[in-house]
Enzyme design. Structure first.
Site, short mmCIF file in Angstrom:
data_model
loop_
_atom_site.label_atom_id
_atom_site.label_comp_id
_atom_site.label_asym_id
_atom_site.label_seq_id
_atom_site.Cartn_x
_atom_site.Cartn_y
_atom_site.Cartn_z
N HIS A 92 0.86 -1.17 0.00
CA HIS A 92 -0.02 0.04 -0.04
C HIS A 92 0.86 1.20 0.03
O HIS A 92 1.79 1.45 0.71
CB HIS A 92 -0.71 -0.17 1.25
CG HIS A 92 -1.83 1.16 1.31
ND1 HIS A 92 -3.03 1.09 0.60
CD2 HIS A 92 -1.63 2.56 1.84
CE1 HIS A 92 -3.73 2.51 0.81
NE2 HIS A 92 -2.74 3.11 1.62
N ASP A 171 -14.66 2.95 7.85
CA ASP A 171 -13.75 3.99 7.39
C ASP A 171 -14.36 4.96 6.17
O ASP A 171 -14.04 5.85 5.94
CB ASP A 171 -12.74 3.32 6.52
CG ASP A 171 -11.71 4.02 5.97
OD1 ASP A 171 -11.06 4.92 6.62
OD2 ASP A 171 -11.56 3.93 4.78
N ARG A 178 -14.01 13.06 7.35
CA ARG A 178 -12.79 13.63 7.72
C ARG A 178 -12.51 14.59 6.62
O ARG A 178 -11.75 15.66 6.58
CB ARG A 178 -11.61 12.42 7.83
CG ARG A 178 -11.56 11.98 9.13
CD ARG A 178 -10.76 10.75 9.07
NE ARG A 178 -9.48 11.04 8.71
CZ ARG A 178 -8.60 10.23 8.34
NH1 ARG A 178 -8.94 8.87 7.89
NH2 ARG A 178 -7.50 10.51 7.90
N SER A 193 -7.22 4.23 9.40
CA SER A 193 -7.86 3.98 8.17
C SER A 193 -7.28 3.21 7.02
O SER A 193 -7.74 2.21 6.60
CB SER A 193 -8.03 5.43 7.71
OG SER A 193 -8.37 5.43 6.23
N LYS A 197 -8.19 -1.18 6.39
CA LYS A 197 -8.78 -1.46 5.06
C LYS A 197 -7.77 -2.60 4.77
O LYS A 197 -8.48 -3.69 4.18
CB LYS A 197 -8.56 -0.42 4.05
CG LYS A 197 -10.01 0.35 4.10
CD LYS A 197 -9.73 1.69 3.03
CE LYS A 197 -8.78 2.42 3.41
NZ LYS A 197 -8.91 3.66 3.17
N1 URA Z 1 -5.58 7.12 2.65
C1 URA Z 1 -6.46 6.32 3.39
O1 URA Z 1 -6.91 5.22 3.04
N2 URA Z 1 -6.73 6.94 4.43
C2 URA Z 1 -6.36 8.16 4.90
O2 URA Z 1 -6.81 8.35 6.06
C3 URA Z 1 -5.23 8.73 4.23
C4 URA Z 1 -4.94 8.04 3.08
#
Ligand code: URA
Length: 450
Positions: A92, A171, A178, A193, A197
């Site tokens: 990621h 999320d 957010r 976050s 995921k």
């Molecule tokens: N990418 C995400 O998935 N979440 C965040 O809070 C910031 C970047």
């Protein structure tokens, strides 16, 4: 006559807001309740916004961050990939400009025998998104249900999709809130976050590419390092193998920015060519994926193995298989001239000579958004064909009138705005700047084994 009363709520949102506002640590029960009650719609946005802002200002302890991540992860379905025998490892990135490494890494790691269940995102702000790039391949379907995702993984070892309604619904709601309440920029919230995921993918290992520099969300190395350590620690607390690489985003990665153009560059790397910085980062990240996946003892060995999987054509074969399984047009990747192409091109020429000393990377990303390659508003459609091809990178010599970039565009007014922005973003000076390393730091238990 006695009246029927609803059972009392175990906590009150106002108390949790006050507690965080005053800098106290919330308990596991309190955080768990807040996340599940908000996901169900039992707490209004304004109270959760206030709580999020208190987190931005007061921060969180490590145990609170782990509990928040866990509560978000379990707000929805956690994929069970235990029927697939190979180790599941994903990568990621925190977001950059010209970063198309995922398109190379998923098939490359799958070719090495690892399962890569990649759930990706769309472009955010000035940064590009893997889903938008994949959708530049005509027909490519990023909306597979959990069952089909599983079948593609079983058949070819990698699959790349977007977030589904079942995975991490907390999320989805929190991120949208957010985004509009100035509460994205908290390392604790970013960590929860991203990690919630990724852990919902049912993975064993995760390689994090934490970008730093003027094109990254974390502009300086200290902030990037803090976020990286937080994510590694949170993942390890949950029993996963996690490593984070802090990598350079002070200029775009590779030479092409824009969805179709980035597919072309990823295809080049899978064919054994492509720009040096992109190849280097792909091999480094693949090395860590293979190492965490247990197919190579050391990262050095894993990098050599990755290079062989590219030169033998095996990684390319996997990419083709995945594209076909996800209903993408195979002809368009075999002959990239069939990918969406912009109607016009225009060169951006240097107005003075010298060395390209710096590039305002965020501005280059914004120029691509202006061309239509990203979204100005959430509901905007992206134009897969537009983008920017860089002819010069930081440290290169430039002569007056020489093209530093070519803009691929479909709308004249957008092209002119983008041209100005690119020109403004290129700083030309008399002395070549020192070369910045591509990999700044490796964080994680196995970091010493590099
Ligand atoms: N990418 C995400 O998935 N979440 C965040 O809070 C910031 C970047």
């Amino acid at each position: 006559m006695s009246q029927l009363k609803a059972p009392p709520l175990p906590f009150r949102a106002i108390d949790l807001i006050r507690k965080k506002r005053d800098g106290a640590e919330l308990s596991e029960g309190e955080i768990g309740w807040l996340v599940s009650a908000y996901t169900r719609g039992d707490i209004p946005d304004y109270q959760v916004s206030a709580w999020l802002m208190a987190v931005v200002l007061r921060g969180m302890t490590r145990p609170e961050t782990a509990v928040l991540t866990d509560a978000m992860l379990h707000s929805g379905e956690v994929l069970d990939l235990s029927s697939l025998p190979a180790k599941k490892v994903d990568k990621h990135s925190t977001g950059g400009v010209g970063d198309k490494t995922s398109l190379v890494l998923a098939p490359l790691a799958a070719a090495a025998g690892i399962t890569v269940p990649m759930i990706s995102g769309r472009g955010l702000g000035h940064t590009g998104g893997t889903l938008d790039k994949l959708e530049a391949i005509p027909g490519f379907d990023v909306h597979l249900g959990v069952g089909e995702f599983h079948r593609v993984l079983e058949t070819c070892g990698c699959a790349m999709i977007g977030q589904t309604a079942e995975i991490d619904p907390a999320d989805r709601k929190l991120y949208a809130l957010r985004d509009v309440t100035g509460t994205v920029e908290s390392p604790y919230l970013i960590c929860a976050s991203i990690m919630s995921k990724k852990l919902a993918e049912g993975i064993d290992g995760l390689v994090l590419d934490v970008k730093t520099g003027c094109g990254a969300f974390m502009k300086n190395e200290k902030d990037a390092g803090f976020l990286a350590e937080l994510m590694v620690e949170t993942g390890e607390r949950m029993g996963k193998q996690v490593v984070a690489l802090i990598t350079d985003m002070d200029q775009p990665l590779g030479n092409m920015i824009g969805n179709s153009l980035e597919v072309i560059e990823a295809v080049d790397v899978l064919h054994g060519s492509g720009p040096e910085d992109l190849r280097e980062l792909c091999l480094e990240l693949a090395g860590w994926m293979l190492h965490l996946g247990g197919v190579a003892e050391t990262v050095t060995e894993a990098k050599q193995q990755s290079a062989r999987l590219i030169s033998s054509g095996k990684a390319w074969e996997k990419f083709g298989q995945m594209v076909a399984l996800q209903r993408g047009d195979s002809k368009a990747i075999d002959d990239v001239r069939r990918l969406p192409r912009a109607r016009q091109t225009r060169e951006v020429s240097a107005v003075t000579s010298g060395y390209l000393v710096a590039m305002q990377c965020e501005q280059i990303g914004t120029a691509c958004v202006i061309l239509g390659g990203g979204r100005e508003r959430k509901e905007d459609a992206v134009d897969p064909a537009v983008g920017i091809v860089l002819h010069k990178k930081v440290g290169d010599r430039v002569a007056t009138g020489e093209p530093v970039a070519t803009i691929h565009y479909n709308e004249e007014s957008r092209a002119e705005r983008a041209r100005h922005l690119i020109l403004e973003s290129c700083q030309i000076g008399d002395v070549a700047p020192p070369k910045r390393p591509l990999i700044h730091k490796i964080i994680g238990k196995s970091g010493e084994q590099n």
